[in-house]
Design a protein around this motif. Structure first.
Motif, PDB file in Angstrom:
ATOM      1  N   LEU A 239      23.208 -19.552 -16.574  1.00  0.00           N
ATOM      2  CA  LEU A 239      23.883 -20.135 -17.730  1.00  0.00           C
ATOM      3  C   LEU A 239      22.984 -21.212 -18.326  1.00  0.00           C
ATOM      4  O   LEU A 239      22.796 -22.280 -17.753  1.00  0.00           O
ATOM      5  N   SER A 240      22.405 -20.918 -19.479  1.00  0.00           N
ATOM      6  CA  SER A 240      21.434 -21.801 -20.126  1.00  0.00           C
ATOM      7  C   SER A 240      22.137 -22.675 -21.157  1.00  0.00           C
ATOM      8  O   SER A 240      22.904 -22.180 -21.990  1.00  0.00           O
ATOM      9  N   VAL A 241      21.845 -23.998 -21.112  1.00  0.00           N
ATOM     10  CA  VAL A 241      22.605 -24.954 -21.922  1.00  0.00           C
ATOM     11  C   VAL A 241      21.689 -25.768 -22.827  1.00  0.00           C
ATOM     12  O   VAL A 241      20.730 -26.394 -22.370  1.00  0.00           O
ATOM     13  N   ALA A 242      22.016 -25.770 -24.120  1.00  0.00           N
ATOM     14  CA  ALA A 242      21.322 -26.603 -25.103  1.00  0.00           C
ATOM     15  C   ALA A 242      22.103 -27.894 -25.310  1.00  0.00           C
ATOM     16  O   ALA A 242      23.245 -28.029 -24.856  1.00  0.00           O
ATOM     17  N   ALA A 243      21.498 -28.853 -26.021  1.00  0.00           N
ATOM     18  CA  ALA A 243      22.131 -30.155 -26.244  1.00  0.00           C
ATOM     19  C   ALA A 243      22.542 -30.315 -27.699  1.00  0.00           C
ATOM     20  O   ALA A 243      21.796 -29.948 -28.615  1.00  0.00           O
ATOM     21  N   VAL A 244      23.728 -30.885 -27.908  1.00  0.00           N
ATOM     22  CA  VAL A 244      24.196 -31.198 -29.259  1.00  0.00           C
ATOM     23  C   VAL A 244      24.487 -32.694 -29.364  1.00  0.00           C
ATOM     24  O   VAL A 244      24.701 -33.381 -28.365  1.00  0.00           O
ATOM     25  N   ASP A 245      24.523 -33.171 -30.616  1.00  0.00           N
ATOM     26  CA  ASP A 245      24.847 -34.568 -30.855  1.00  0.00           C
ATOM     27  C   ASP A 245      26.327 -34.713 -31.170  1.00  0.00           C
ATOM     28  O   ASP A 245      27.095 -33.744 -31.075  1.00  0.00           O
ATOM     29  N   SER A 254      16.134 -30.312 -28.362  1.00  0.00           N
ATOM     30  CA  SER A 254      16.591 -29.189 -27.547  1.00  0.00           C
ATOM     31  C   SER A 254      15.674 -27.986 -27.761  1.00  0.00           C
ATOM     32  O   SER A 254      15.420 -27.566 -28.897  1.00  0.00           O
ATOM     33  N   ASN A 255      15.170 -27.416 -26.674  1.00  0.00           N
ATOM     34  CA  ASN A 255      14.175 -26.347 -26.733  1.00  0.00           C
ATOM     35  C   ASN A 255      14.814 -25.021 -27.152  1.00  0.00           C
ATOM     36  O   ASN A 255      15.558 -24.406 -26.376  1.00  0.00           O
ATOM     37  N   ILE A 256      14.535 -24.582 -28.358  1.00  0.00           N
ATOM     38  CA  ILE A 256      15.136 -23.350 -28.857  1.00  0.00           C
ATOM     39  C   ILE A 256      14.316 -22.125 -28.481  1.00  0.00           C
ATOM     40  O   ILE A 256      14.698 -20.999 -28.798  1.00  0.00           O
ATOM     41  N   LYS A 257      13.201 -22.334 -27.789  1.00  0.00           N
ATOM     42  CA  LYS A 257      12.423 -21.188 -27.305  1.00  0.00           C
ATOM     43  C   LYS A 257      13.009 -20.624 -26.014  1.00  0.00           C
ATOM     44  O   LYS A 257      12.738 -19.483 -25.649  1.00  0.00           O
ATOM     45  N   SER A 258      13.780 -21.426 -25.323  1.00  0.00           N
ATOM     46  CA  SER A 258      14.470 -20.926 -24.133  1.00  0.00           C
ATOM     47  C   SER A 258      15.627 -20.031 -24.564  1.00  0.00           C
ATOM     48  O   SER A 258      16.166 -20.167 -25.670  1.00  0.00           O
ATOM     49  N   ARG A 259      16.014 -19.120 -23.708  1.00  0.00           N
ATOM     50  CA  ARG A 259      17.205 -18.317 -23.972  1.00  0.00           C
ATOM     51  C   ARG A 259      18.417 -19.244 -23.863  1.00  0.00           C
ATOM     52  O   ARG A 259      18.590 -19.938 -22.866  1.00  0.00           O
ATOM     53  N   ILE A 260      19.273 -19.277 -24.881  1.00  0.00           N
ATOM     54  CA  ILE A 260      20.397 -20.206 -24.922  1.00  0.00           C
ATOM     55  C   ILE A 260      21.719 -19.438 -24.823  1.00  0.00           C
ATOM     56  O   ILE A 260      21.935 -18.456 -25.539  1.00  0.00           O
ATOM     57  N   ASP A 261      22.593 -19.903 -23.947  1.00  0.00           N
ATOM     58  CA  ASP A 261      23.932 -19.319 -23.834  1.00  0.00           C
ATOM     59  C   ASP A 261      24.981 -20.162 -24.545  1.00  0.00           C
ATOM     60  O   ASP A 261      25.765 -19.652 -25.337  1.00  0.00           O
ATOM     61  N   VAL A 262      25.031 -21.437 -24.231  1.00  0.00           N
ATOM     62  CA  VAL A 262      26.034 -22.337 -24.807  1.00  0.00           C
ATOM     63  C   VAL A 262      25.393 -23.696 -25.071  1.00  0.00           C
ATOM     64  O   VAL A 262      24.268 -23.962 -24.660  1.00  0.00           O
ATOM     65  N   SER A 263      26.152 -24.556 -25.726  1.00  0.00           N
ATOM     66  CA  SER A 263      25.690 -25.921 -25.953  1.00  0.00           C
ATOM     67  C   SER A 263      26.723 -26.903 -25.418  1.00  0.00           C
ATOM     68  O   SER A 263      27.888 -26.550 -25.211  1.00  0.00           O
ATOM     69  N   ALA A 264      26.279 -28.148 -25.196  1.00  0.00           N
ATOM     70  CA  ALA A 264      27.138 -29.191 -24.644  1.00  0.00           C
ATOM     71  C   ALA A 264      26.565 -30.548 -25.056  1.00  0.00           C
ATOM     72  O   ALA A 264      25.409 -30.644 -25.465  1.00  0.00           O
ATOM     73  N   PRO A 265      27.361 -31.617 -24.964  1.00  0.00           N
ATOM     74  CA  PRO A 265      26.869 -32.940 -25.350  1.00  0.00           C
ATOM     75  C   PRO A 265      25.595 -33.332 -24.602  1.00  0.00           C
ATOM     76  O   PRO A 265      25.531 -33.242 -23.375  1.00  0.00           O
ATOM     77  N   GLY A 266      24.590 -33.766 -25.357  1.00  0.00           N
ATOM     78  CA  GLY A 266      23.326 -34.148 -24.728  1.00  0.00           C
ATOM     79  C   GLY A 266      22.632 -35.294 -25.422  1.00  0.00           C
ATOM     80  O   GLY A 266      21.445 -35.514 -25.201  1.00  0.00           O
ATOM     81  N   GLU A 267      23.344 -36.014 -26.257  1.00  0.00           N
ATOM     82  CA  GLU A 267      22.767 -37.174 -26.925  1.00  0.00           C
ATOM     83  C   GLU A 267      23.754 -38.335 -26.873  1.00  0.00           C
ATOM     84  O   GLU A 267      24.961 -38.140 -27.027  1.00  0.00           O
TER      85      GLU A 267
END
Length: 417
Positions: A239-245, A254-267
């Motif tokens: 489960l790959s997670v990106a960061a949102v503000d 947030s690295n968009i070259k990685s395969r992304i599944d979902v996003s979550a708070p990261g800022e």
């Protein structure tokens, strides 16, 4: 409070494993020693060897003046009416955990140190991650911060004593140890190159039905246009997670070259640090543990689901993509736990949507006594006017017929005798 940090050597992502801090300020290099654990891993928590560890201190809880925005946004307390994660073991594969923190005390069920230093968290990163996953609810003691799944058990699988390492085998060893010691969810808030050892560790975890949640990784300004996929986030079945503000937008780091599944708070994230707290944290490092906490809630609620079915459920119930690099969108704790979803459904397939939505538990609206009093007064006045009109409608015609002269009382026949 402390600002976000960058993993030293992040620009050489293909050469080193780095903790997924966001690019904010440069940190001094901290390559790990080459010491490796024995092949037989301990089944019981290790005693910390003699080692110097200047643990970060953190700020007092009083420094948190409002409820953290990530808690308000995810509203995972609604899922607590169903489960708080009891019975699930979550491994934090990171820089260690400070087990003395009030919100983490008594939660760590086992520890392993792949770095050969000490299971203690001398960096602070692992403690921040652990707090987001499992921080005890202490709001009755004026601590606004809480973890997503406060009743889970933790495993402390340490592989990093600094913010980067040139020995990529340590991450794989920590993941393998966690999977073999009962972790049902494994949080990996770090980014590493694709290696045979890491691939093998992920497959070992999957054979043990352990769900790996991984940060998508961060990029610096110098890396723009040269990003490469981060691992284990880019492996299938992770489960790959990106960061949102706070606006729900994918952050610039947030690295968009990685395969992304979902996003979550990261800022601008708040979490545990030392014996206190840290704010202004940023990085996909901090999005991953929010998703790991949700995965733990789902596994506690539906223990018969496989790791892949849990991932599918989280993806299907996510809020929907918000542009490139957001995957299926923001995680939705209540929906993930309570929505009616076919366990065999796969994201994107026909009918792969929640059936009937989440089972919500609405809170009663507060009573507005002033408005209620006004309404009752108006209603009472209306009744009084209606009665007066009815009375007048009956009496006035009678009075007119008698020309307003008093009438005579007529006794019944039996009373006239």
């Amino acid at each position: 409070m402390r600002e976000g940090r960058i993993a030293a050597g992040a620009a050489s992502l293909a050469l080193t494993s780095v903790l997924a801090f966001a690019p904010a300020v440069a940190a001094a290099p901290g390559a790990l020693p080459q010491a490796a654990p024995t092949s037989r891993q301990p089944a019981k928590p290790q005693r910390a060897p003699a080692a110097k560890c200047n643990k970060p201190i953190g700020q007092p809880a009083s420094a948190i003046t409002v409820e953290p925005w990530a808690q308000r946004r995810l509203d995972f307390e609604e899922a607590w009416r169903i489960t708080r994660g009891r019975g699930v073991t979550v491994a934090v594969v990171d820089s260690g955990i400070n087990t003395d923190h009030p919100q983490l005390k008594g939660k760590v069920a086992g520890a392993y140190d792949a770095s050969g230093t000490t299971p203690d968290d001398c960096l602070g990163h692992g403690t921040e991650v652990a707090g987001i996953i499992a921080g005890t609810d202490m709001r009755s003691r004026n601590v606004p911060f809480v973890g997503v799944a406060p009743q889970v058990r933790l495993l402390n699988a340490k592989f990093a004593s600094g913010e980067n390492t040139v020995d990529n085998s340590l991450l794989a060893k920590a993941i393998t140890w966690a999977a073999e010691h009962g972790a049902k969810v494994i949080n990996v808030s770090s980014a590493a190159p694709d290696t045979p050892a890491l691939r093998a560790a992920v497959k070992t975890a999957q054979r043990h039905d352990a769900l790996i949640v991984a940060a998508a990784g961060n990029v610096t300004e110098q890396q723009r246009g040269k990003e490469s996929a981060a691992y284990p986030a880019s492996y299938q079945g992770v489960l790959s997670v990106a960061a949102v503000d706070e606006a729900g937008t994918i952050t610039g780091f947030s690295n968009i070259k990685s395969r992304i599944d979902v996003s979550a708070p990261g800022e601008n994230v708040i979490s545990t640090l030392g014996d206190g707290y840290a704010g202004g944290l940023q990085g996909t490092s901090f999005g991953a543990p929010y998703a790991a906490g949700v995965a733990a809630l789902v596994r506690a609620r539906q223990p018969n689901l496989t790791y892949q079915q849990v991932i599918n459920r989280i993806l299907i119930t996510a809020e929907g993509g918000n542009g490139r690099g957001s995957g299926h969108g923001m995680i939705s704790p209540l929906q993930a736990v309570s929505a009616l979803v076919d366990p065999n459904a796969t994201p994107g397939a026909a009918g792969a949507r929640p059936l009937g939505g989440a089972v919500r538990f609405p809170k009663p609206e507060p009573v507005d006594h002033r408005s209620r009093g006004i309404a009752l007064a108006v209603a009472g006045g209306a009744v009084a006017v209606a009665l007066a009109v009815a009375f007048a409608g009956a009496i006035i015609p009678l009075g007119r017929r008698r020309r307003w002269r008093p009438g005579r009382a007529v006794l019944p026949a039996e009373e006239r005798d």
